[in-house]
Design a protein around this motif. Structure first.
Motif, PDB file in Angstrom:
ATOM      1  N   LEU A   1     106.118  18.077  35.943  1.00  0.00           N
ATOM      2  CA  LEU A   1     106.738  17.839  37.243  1.00  0.00           C
ATOM      3  C   LEU A   1     105.779  18.147  38.380  1.00  0.00           C
ATOM      4  CD1 LEU A   1     109.157  17.143  39.017  1.00  0.00           C
ATOM      5  CD2 LEU A   1     109.969  19.499  38.741  1.00  0.00           C
ATOM      6  N   ALA A   2     105.081  19.285  38.295  1.00  0.00           N
ATOM      7  CA  ALA A   2     104.139  19.663  39.361  1.00  0.00           C
ATOM      8  C   ALA A   2     103.027  18.627  39.499  1.00  0.00           C
ATOM      9  CB  ALA A   2     103.559  21.045  39.077  1.00  0.00           C
ATOM     10  N   SER A   3     102.524  18.155  38.365  1.00  0.00           N
ATOM     11  CA  SER A   3     101.457  17.146  38.399  1.00  0.00           C
ATOM     12  C   SER A   3     101.970  15.832  38.978  1.00  0.00           C
ATOM     13  CB  SER A   3     100.916  16.919  36.983  1.00  0.00           C
ATOM     14  OG  SER A   3     100.399  18.117  36.444  1.00  0.00           O
ATOM     15  N   MET A   4     103.190  15.463  38.629  1.00  0.00           N
ATOM     16  CA  MET A   4     103.782  14.236  39.153  1.00  0.00           C
ATOM     17  C   MET A   4     103.972  14.335  40.670  1.00  0.00           C
ATOM     18  SD  MET A   4     107.047  12.189  37.600  1.00  0.00           S
ATOM     19  CE  MET A   4     108.292  13.394  38.049  1.00  0.00           C
ATOM     20  N   LEU A   5     104.404  15.501  41.143  1.00  0.00           N
ATOM     21  CA  LEU A   5     104.584  15.698  42.582  1.00  0.00           C
ATOM     22  C   LEU A   5     103.245  15.631  43.321  1.00  0.00           C
ATOM     23  CD1 LEU A   5     107.233  18.555  42.450  1.00  0.00           C
ATOM     24  CD2 LEU A   5     107.588  16.284  43.442  1.00  0.00           C
ATOM     25  N   ALA A   6     102.190  16.135  42.692  1.00  0.00           N
ATOM     26  CA  ALA A   6     100.860  16.054  43.304  1.00  0.00           C
ATOM     27  C   ALA A   6     100.408  14.596  43.416  1.00  0.00           C
ATOM     28  CB  ALA A   6      99.859  16.864  42.494  1.00  0.00           C
ATOM     29  N   LEU A   7     100.710  13.791  42.401  1.00  0.00           N
ATOM     30  CA  LEU A   7     100.399  12.358  42.464  1.00  0.00           C
ATOM     31  C   LEU A   7     101.176  11.695  43.604  1.00  0.00           C
ATOM     32  CD1 LEU A   7     100.454  11.386  38.668  1.00  0.00           C
ATOM     33  CD2 LEU A   7      98.436  11.561  40.135  1.00  0.00           C
ATOM     34  N   GLN A   8     102.442  12.064  43.747  1.00  0.00           N
ATOM     35  CA  GLN A   8     103.259  11.515  44.830  1.00  0.00           C
ATOM     36  C   GLN A   8     102.704  11.907  46.197  1.00  0.00           C
ATOM     37  OE1 GLN A   8     107.213  12.904  43.962  1.00  0.00           O
ATOM     38  NE2 GLN A   8     107.548  11.417  42.331  1.00  0.00           N
ATOM     39  N   ALA A   9     102.145  13.117  46.279  1.00  0.00           N
ATOM     40  CA  ALA A   9     101.531  13.562  47.539  1.00  0.00           C
ATOM     41  C   ALA A   9     100.318  12.708  47.877  1.00  0.00           C
ATOM     42  CB  ALA A   9     101.138  15.038  47.432  1.00  0.00           C
ATOM     43  N   CYS A  10      99.502  12.375  46.857  1.00  0.00           N
ATOM     44  CA  CYS A  10      98.348  11.493  47.074  1.00  0.00           C
ATOM     45  C   CYS A  10      98.807  10.127  47.580  1.00  0.00           C
ATOM     46  CB  CYS A  10      97.572  11.320  45.769  1.00  0.00           C
ATOM     47  SG  CYS A  10      96.660  12.766  45.218  1.00  0.00           S
ATOM     48  N   ALA A  11      99.841   9.582  46.929  1.00  0.00           N
ATOM     49  CA  ALA A  11     100.364   8.272  47.328  1.00  0.00           C
ATOM     50  C   ALA A  11     100.915   8.319  48.753  1.00  0.00           C
ATOM     51  CB  ALA A  11     101.451   7.833  46.343  1.00  0.00           C
ATOM     52  N   LEU A  12     101.570   9.425  49.076  1.00  0.00           N
ATOM     53  CA  LEU A  12     102.148   9.595  50.406  1.00  0.00           C
ATOM     54  C   LEU A  12     101.057   9.596  51.479  1.00  0.00           C
ATOM     55  CD1 LEU A  12     104.779  10.201  51.986  1.00  0.00           C
ATOM     56  CD2 LEU A  12     104.318  12.625  51.603  1.00  0.00           C
ATOM     57  N   LEU A  13      99.981  10.325  51.240  1.00  0.00           N
ATOM     58  CA  LEU A  13      98.878  10.377  52.201  1.00  0.00           C
ATOM     59  C   LEU A  13      98.216   9.010  52.354  1.00  0.00           C
ATOM     60  CD1 LEU A  13      97.191  13.797  51.324  1.00  0.00           C
ATOM     61  CD2 LEU A  13      98.283  13.176  53.480  1.00  0.00           C
ATOM     62  N   ALA A  14      98.030   8.316  51.227  1.00  0.00           N
ATOM     63  CA  ALA A  14      97.416   6.989  51.281  1.00  0.00           C
ATOM     64  C   ALA A  14      98.300   6.011  52.044  1.00  0.00           C
ATOM     65  CB  ALA A  14      97.164   6.480  49.859  1.00  0.00           C
ATOM     66  N   ASP A  15      99.602   6.106  51.836  1.00  0.00           N
ATOM     67  CA  ASP A  15     100.543   5.226  52.529  1.00  0.00           C
ATOM     68  C   ASP A  15     100.533   5.489  54.030  1.00  0.00           C
ATOM     69  OD1 ASP A  15     102.265   3.110  52.183  1.00  0.00           O
ATOM     70  OD2 ASP A  15     104.056   4.371  52.079  1.00  0.00           O
ATOM     71  N   ASN A  16     100.510   6.770  54.399  1.00  0.00           N
ATOM     72  CA  ASN A  16     100.456   7.128  55.822  1.00  0.00           C
ATOM     73  C   ASN A  16      99.173   6.630  56.467  1.00  0.00           C
ATOM     74  OD1 ASN A  16     102.908   8.411  55.585  1.00  0.00           O
ATOM     75  ND2 ASN A  16     102.034  10.468  55.375  1.00  0.00           N
ATOM     76  N   GLU A  17      98.083   6.747  55.727  1.00  0.00           N
ATOM     77  CA  GLU A  17      96.787   6.309  56.251  1.00  0.00           C
ATOM     78  C   GLU A  17      96.775   4.797  56.459  1.00  0.00           C
ATOM     79  OE1 GLU A  17      92.830   5.968  53.952  1.00  0.00           O
ATOM     80  OE2 GLU A  17      92.851   7.986  54.793  1.00  0.00           O
ATOM     81  N   ALA A  18      97.376   4.070  55.521  1.00  0.00           N
ATOM     82  CA  ALA A  18      97.412   2.608  55.626  1.00  0.00           C
ATOM     83  C   ALA A  18      98.243   2.173  56.834  1.00  0.00           C
ATOM     84  CB  ALA A  18      97.987   2.013  54.355  1.00  0.00           C
ATOM     85  N   SER A  19      99.345   2.884  57.087  1.00  0.00           N
ATOM     86  CA  SER A  19     100.207   2.511  58.216  1.00  0.00           C
ATOM     87  C   SER A  19      99.554   2.833  59.557  1.00  0.00           C
ATOM     88  CB  SER A  19     101.559   3.224  58.107  1.00  0.00           C
ATOM     89  OG  SER A  19     101.387   4.628  58.210  1.00  0.00           O
ATOM     90  N   GLU A  20      98.735   3.890  59.586  1.00  0.00           N
ATOM     91  CA  GLU A  20      98.056   4.253  60.829  1.00  0.00           C
ATOM     92  C   GLU A  20      96.835   3.376  61.066  1.00  0.00           C
ATOM     93  OE1 GLU A  20      97.235   8.378  60.435  1.00  0.00           O
ATOM     94  OE2 GLU A  20      99.344   8.983  60.517  1.00  0.00           O
ATOM     95  N   ALA A  21      96.170   2.966  59.961  1.00  0.00           N
ATOM     96  CA  ALA A  21      95.041   2.030  60.019  1.00  0.00           C
ATOM     97  C   ALA A  21      93.971   2.467  61.012  1.00  0.00           C
ATOM     98  CB  ALA A  21      95.537   0.623  60.351  1.00  0.00           C
ATOM     99  N   LYS A  22      93.541   3.730  60.876  1.00  0.00           N
ATOM    100  CA  LYS A  22      92.503   4.237  61.778  1.00  0.00           C
ATOM    101  C   LYS A  22      91.124   3.958  61.174  1.00  0.00           C
ATOM    102  CE  LYS A  22      95.317   7.970  63.678  1.00  0.00           C
ATOM    103  NZ  LYS A  22      95.459   9.432  63.835  1.00  0.00           N
ATOM    104  N   GLU A  23      90.328   3.260  61.904  1.00  0.00           N
ATOM    105  CA  GLU A  23      89.003   2.921  61.406  1.00  0.00           C
ATOM    106  C   GLU A  23      88.115   4.160  61.332  1.00  0.00           C
ATOM    107  OE1 GLU A  23      87.237  -0.169  63.627  1.00  0.00           O
ATOM    108  OE2 GLU A  23      88.870  -1.600  63.307  1.00  0.00           O
TER     109      GLU A  23
END
Length: 454
Positions: free
Chosen positions: A272-294
């Motif tokens: 569970l802890a490892s799965m949550l860490a993967l979700q955190a990575c996905a969350l950060l990547a998703d936020n970065e894509a939506s902000e689209a900061k060069e």
């Protein structure tokens, strides 16, 4: 309803109470000398162990004089394990003929068993008819109300319990905090937290874990962090609850820092802890894509973190779990490594709707609309029924596909529209609820194609 009831206080059966709430065996201790083979009680136990509950209840109902409480408890536990409400009601009807049996731990456990199996009205009727109530029976009723989605009644139940001169214990507060989390009642949660603190119960790790979960569901991140810091002792569950709270609140960065802290403290993450860490990575990547900061992309570092978690999971054997692999596929899709997402998808011997959704979503994230639509067809060939989320992704895929073919002639655009219409018709046939998210994806798909300057 229950307010105004006041009966003499009774002592609780603490051992029974603890075992119930932790899912333990109520009769794990020896039940005394083994019954002789000609004793019906002996055969009740044998039939229970063989899963022949109907025959065991038949034998119980034919016993004269009445059976002992321990035999009834043993049979009730077997019925509870199989959620056999019909047989539980038969036992209740038989035991009710002997009022001497319907007291103490047997009565408490019968209340809990009826409630857990969905017979809340029956449980409440029996509960109100008890000559005396214990903290165990009160907690069982509160838990039943919470599980049945009636957590908003928890305050009345708690006040009635106090009027009944029954003192709550740690397990009662666990139930109360769960109810507050389900109803998102932060005000009541804080009030009960104060009560539990006054009684010296908040240091208990089980109470603390539930309290953190409640604050997380109520979006009170700081309060959850304070509870975690104030725990006298912490276990892996404590860390997973805190990690889950960070992810649920969209705090991917804090979640990864917390995960790193776990490793630094030599706390071995579980699945569970490892799965949550993967979700955190996905969350950060998703936020970065939506902000689209060069110039501020962290996709590479997030990919490396995800790969490290993946490698650790391989050593521990987590990757055979469908839900872990779904999180893995989603993470790789979000950070832009579609090849590794496909590899994680292909190695699965079994796939469910969660896995398919993760892979289709990964393709959508990477602008691969045609690949996402092909996966949708493959999924149905494997007789996996799409859900609402699948249709959101496929409508998005049609929109992407439409934009990709904008340079082509009208025929391709018409073909894309036909695919979208077929998907829409499929959703209607399946009776899928058209919520705001699905409706928005559908409107985007049907929207006129963008015009581009040559």
């Amino acid at each position: 309803m229950l307010l105004g009831i006041c009966l003499r206080p009774t002592s609780s059966n603490a051992t029974l109470h603890a075992r119930y709430l932790h899912g333990g065996n109520l009769l794990s201790q020896e039940m005394g000398p083994q019954e002789e083979s000609n004793n019906p009680s002996f055969w009740v136990r044998i039939l229970c162990k063989q899963g022949q509950l109907a025959q065991a209840v038949d034998l119980l109902c034919g016993m004269h004089p009445p059976p002992s409480s321990r035999v009834c408890l043993f049979l009730l536990k077997a019925c509870n394990h199989q959620r056999s409400l019909f047989e539980i009601r038969r036992i209740h009807a038989h035991v009710a003929r002997y009022p001497i049996l319907l007291t103490g731990s047997l009565a408490d456990y019968l209340v809990m068993t009826l409630a857990r199996c969905g017979a809340l009205d029956d449980a409440l009727h029996l509960f109100l008819a008890l000559p005396s109530r214990t903290v165990y029976s009160w907690t069982a009723i509160m838990s039943a109300y919470t599980e049945c989605g009636q957590g908003e009644d928890i305050r009345k139940l708690y006040l009635s319990m106090l009027d009944d001169c029954v003192e709550p214990d740690a397990y009662t507060f666990v139930c109360l905090f769960k109810a507050c989390g389900c109803t998102r009642d932060l005000g009541l949660g804080k009030e009960l937290h104060s009560e539990a603190r006054k009684k010296g119960l908040t240091g208990d790790v089980y109470v603390g874990n539930t309290l953190m979960s409640m604050y997380g569901k109520c979006s009170a991140l700081k309060e959850a962090e304070d509870v975690f810091k104030g725990l006298d002792s912490r276990n892996l569950v404590s860390h997973c609850v805190m990690l889950s709270t960070y992810v649920a609140q969209g705090e991917g960065g804090k979640a990864l820092l917390f995960y790193r802290q776990m490793l630094d403290e030599n706390i071995n993450p579980d699945r569970l802890a490892s799965m949550l860490a993967l979700q955190a990575c996905a969350l950060l990547a998703d936020n970065e894509a939506s902000e689209a900061k060069e110039g501020e992309s962290n996709s590479l570092s997030l990919l490396q973190i995800g790969q490290a978690i993946h490698a650790d999971a391989l050593r521990k054997g987590f990757t055979s779990d469908i839900y872990f692999n779904s999180a893995l596929i989603s993470m790789y899709g979000k950070v832009g490594s579609i090849m590794e997402a496909e590899q994680a998808f292909q190695v699965l011997s079994m796939r469910n709707i969660v896995t398919w959704n993760a892979m289709i979503s990964a393709c959508v994230d990477q602008g691969m609309g045609d690949e996402a639509l092909w996966l949708y067809c493959c999924m149905q060939k494997e007789r996996v029924c799409p859900d609402q989320l699948t249709l959101v992704f496929t409508f998005q895929a049609c929109g992407i596909y439409k934009e990709l073919i904008y340079l082509d002639i009208q025929s391709n655009s018409k073909a894309c529209l036909e695919i979208g219409r077929a998907l829409h018709m499929d959703a209607c046939k399946r009776g899928v609820t058209m919520d705001a998210v699905l409706g928005s994806a559908l409107l985007t798909m049907y929207a006129p194609r963008r015009k581009y300057n040559s």
